[in-house]
Structures are given as structure tokens and as C-alpha cells.
Scaffold this motif. Structure first.
Motif, short mmCIF file in Angstrom:
data_model
loop_
_atom_site.label_atom_id
_atom_site.label_comp_id
_atom_site.label_asym_id
_atom_site.label_seq_id
_atom_site.Cartn_x
_atom_site.Cartn_y
_atom_site.Cartn_z
N ARG A 15 5.61 6.79 4.98
CA ARG A 15 5.53 5.66 5.91
C ARG A 15 6.73 4.75 5.68
NH1 ARG A 15 2.34 7.50 9.85
NH2 ARG A 15 0.31 8.18 9.06
N GLY A 16 7.21 4.14 6.75
CA GLY A 16 8.35 3.25 6.63
C GLY A 16 7.96 1.87 6.19
N ALA A 17 6.90 1.31 6.80
CA ALA A 17 6.44 -0.04 6.45
C ALA A 17 5.47 0.02 5.27
CB ALA A 17 5.76 -0.69 7.64
N ALA A 18 5.43 -1.04 4.49
CA ALA A 18 4.56 -1.08 3.32
C ALA A 18 3.25 -1.82 3.60
CB ALA A 18 5.28 -1.77 2.16
N THR A 19 3.20 -2.59 4.68
CA THR A 19 2.01 -3.39 4.98
C THR A 19 1.75 -3.44 6.48
OG1 THR A 19 3.28 -5.44 5.22
CG2 THR A 19 2.47 -4.91 3.02
#
Length: 361
Positions: A15-19
Motif C-alpha cells: 500500500r502507498g498510504a500508511a493511514t
């Protein structure tokens, strides 16, 4: 006092985003935290959300624009959101209008236009419709992983093939090879072209920037396959990020050898929520370079994270933007890129049949 539970790098693999960063229209911001009563580590599955397809009945499919810095005025996007998870994607803020996060929701909650083919047929069949080149997949990738099963993009290209309607598409996916049986015959008539995005040849960097997109070497193979089938193809070097994607010349050389004959680039764009998402990504993956990279990005944006002015939003301004532009122009000219532009004729266009009834006009 409770401490916020941060998602470790290893828990966001793929995944690129963490949140699930709150979007700009939300009034409340929520964080997970460990209060000692339950375990919030990655084993509970919360940090590894699965992809969810959300069906949408579109009211229209062909989008128009009058932006002076875009070379096309019509486009089609079969999907909203993109499972490739490119952290820099300028389309992330569009999920905010759906009350979804531009962070993880953008790459895990994919909006699919299930009636796309039906709507496209109706739009092309209108008596007032005048055929003109259409760009497919300009916001999110039309060959992202869910296309393997949903086949919405293929349905759209089938209509283009049936009507002899000119189009081009841009992708990071090898999925485009599946539809060469439709694209290649159209390309032979000058009605189709494909552009492959290659931001860098560094596989490790690409895996972090674009976690679910094809690896750089695989994208070069896509170009070779397209060229072997006679499909005019080009390479997109977007976005260019100072001190990160610094192998522009090598990418252009590899793309030329693979068969690409057109090339273009844009510099990094950080509208709305993309700026804090990108900063978070830098701190996770390149903390030593984070400030340096952002300072150079701001140098190209008049001291800001982003400037939406049509004159500069694609290429930036200032010495760093000029340097990137010079590097691109000199290398592209040396190799021979952009010597001939496709003209995409419309004289062979024929309106599609609706409900089995073929138009007489």
C-alpha cells in the motif's frame, strides 16, 4: 495518557498510504490507540485492508475540460480510486467528494462504473455528437488490478473498435497486453496509441512509490510488445521528484530502445491532501532526505507545496524546474523522441447501435 498507535512500515506492504487520512471535508479526525485492553498490531488485519469494489451507475462517461495546459479536451475514467497505490497520485483528493479518505480508502475502495459501456454507446450515438480524440485513464489507471475481472476498460475499447473512434490510454499495467486484439487493428488505422508511465528504473524505489504497479523492467517489456504489434507508444516520466527520481536520462534511453517514440513529463503535484500524505510517506521511507526533497519541491512552486496556476502546475517554475526541463528536452532531442505526433482521424467514425438497432445516419 494514551499514545497514538503508528502503523509500522512493514504493516503497509503493498500500500502507498500508511493511514486513512481524514479528508478536507471531515469535521472529526480519528486515531487508533492502544489503551491496554486489546492488541492493535498488524496481526489483527486492520493494517492490511483488502480491496473493495463499490459499484456506481454513472450518469455520463465522457468528461470534457478546457484546461490550456492539457492537450486533450475529452477523457474517460472507468474507475475512481486506484489499487496501484501511487503515493504521489494527484487524483487522491477526488475521493474526498465521496466522503472517503484520500489515503488508504483511495487505494482500497475502488469505485467501478458498471454501466460504462451502455452510457458510452448512448453518448456516441447522439446525433449531436462530434467525434474527437478521447484519452482513457487520465485520472486513475484503466488497467489497475480489478480490471482483470471487471473488464470495464475492455468493454469501452470494444465500443471504440466498433465505432472507429480514436483514443489513447496511459497505464502502468501489463493488462493492456490482453486487449491488443482490439488495440493493434485500430493502431494500424491511426486510431489508437498507448503511453506507459515509467517514473524510474530503480525497482526498489518504484516498489515504494507505486506498490502495486508493474515493475520498471516489466513496463519496458510492455513497450516492446506494443511496438512489435505496431502500436504507436510513448513513455510518461511523471512525476519528476527532485533527489528521488533522478534517472530521467536512463529512463528515456531504455524506453527508446524498447520502442517508445513519444515522451513527456510532469513535475510532482501535491494538491490538497496529497501534500501531507507525501510528507508522511517520505518520513516512513526516506527520512534522511525528506526535508531536502520537500524544499526542492517548494522551490518549483514559489515556496509552497503546490500552485494550481495553469501556467506552471505541470512543469513548475524556478531553477530546479528549468533544470528538469532542460534535461528532458536535450535527452529527448538527442534520442529522437516526439518527431511525429499521431493525428487520430475521425472520418471513419460510425455511430454505435443501441439495443440492436443500427443507426441509419
Amino acid at each position: 495518557m494514551y499514545s497514538i498507535k503508528r502503523i509500522p512500515v512493514e504493516a503497509i506492504k503493498g500500500r502507498g498510504a500508511a493511514t486513512r487520512m481524514p479528508h478536507r471535508f471531515e469535521r472529526d479526525e480519528r486515531h487508533s490507540f492502544d489503551d491496554g485492553w486489546e492488541n492493535l498490531d498488524e496481526e489483527d488485519g486492520a493494517a492490511r485492508p483488502a480491496t473493495e469494489v463499490i459499484w456506481e451507475d454513472a450518469r455520463s462517461l465522457i468528461t470534457t475540460n478546457d484546461s490550456p495546459d492539457i492537450h486533450f479536451d475529452r477523457s474517460i475514467n472507468p474507475y475512481r480510486g486506484c489499487e496501484h497505490g501511487c503515493i504521489y497520485c494527484y487524483a487522491r483528493p477526488t475521493h474526498s467528494y465521496l466522503n472517503l479518505s484520500p489515503g488508504l480508502d483511495f487505494e482500497t475502495k475502488i469505485i467501478a462504473k458498471r454501466n460504462a459501456v451502455e452510457i458510452l454507446r448512448k453518448e456516441l450515438a447522439r446525433k449531436a455528437y462530434e467525434p474527437r480524440f478521447i484519452a482513457i485513464g487520465t485520472a486513475t489507471d484503466c488497467y489497475q488490478p480489478v480490471e482483470r475481472e471487471l473488464r470495464i476498460t475492455r468493454g469501452i475499447i470494444e465500443v471504440m473498435h466498433e465505432t472507429n473512434h480514436p483514443f489513447a490510454l496511459v497505464t502502468k499495467s501489463s493488462g493492456v497486453e490482453r486487449d491488443l486484439d482490439l488495440i493493434a487493428p485500430m493502431a494500424a488505422q491511426g486510431l489508437a496509441a498507448v503511453y506507459v508511465t515509467i517514473t524510474t528504473l530503480d525497482a526498489d524505489l518504484a516498489r515504494k512509490l507505486e506498490p502495486r504497479a508493474a515493475a520498471p523492467h516489466r513496463r519496458l517489456r510492455i513497450l516492446r510488445t506494443l511496438a512489435e504489434h505496431g502500436v504507436p507508444c510513448g513513455v510518461s516520466l511523471a512525476p519528476q521528484i527532485p533527489f528521488l527520481t533522478d534517472d530521467m536520462e536512463q529512463v528515456l534511453e531504455a524506453a527508446w530502445d524498447a520502442g517508445a517514440r513519444e515522451a513527456f513529463y510532469h513535475v510532482l503535484r501535491l494538491p490538497w491532501e496529497v501534500a501531507p500524505l507525501f510528507r508522511q510517506w517520505l518520513q516512513l521511507h526516506y527520512p534522511q532526505r525528506a526535508d531536502r526533497i520537500m524544499h526542492r519541491v517548494q522551490d518549483m512552486r514559489g515556496g509552497k507545496d503546490y500552485d494550481s496556476d495553469f501556467a506552471t502546475r505541470m512543469k513548475g517554475s524556478g531553477p530546479w524546474a528549468d533544470l528538469i526541463g532542460q534535461r528532458f528536452r536535450k535527452t529527448a532531442q538527442r534520442l529522437g523522441f516526439n518527431q511525429k505526433k499521431a493525428d487520430f482521424p475521425t472520418v471513419e467514425f460510425r455511430r454505435p447501435s443501441i439495443g440492436g438497432q443500427t443507426s441509419l445516419f
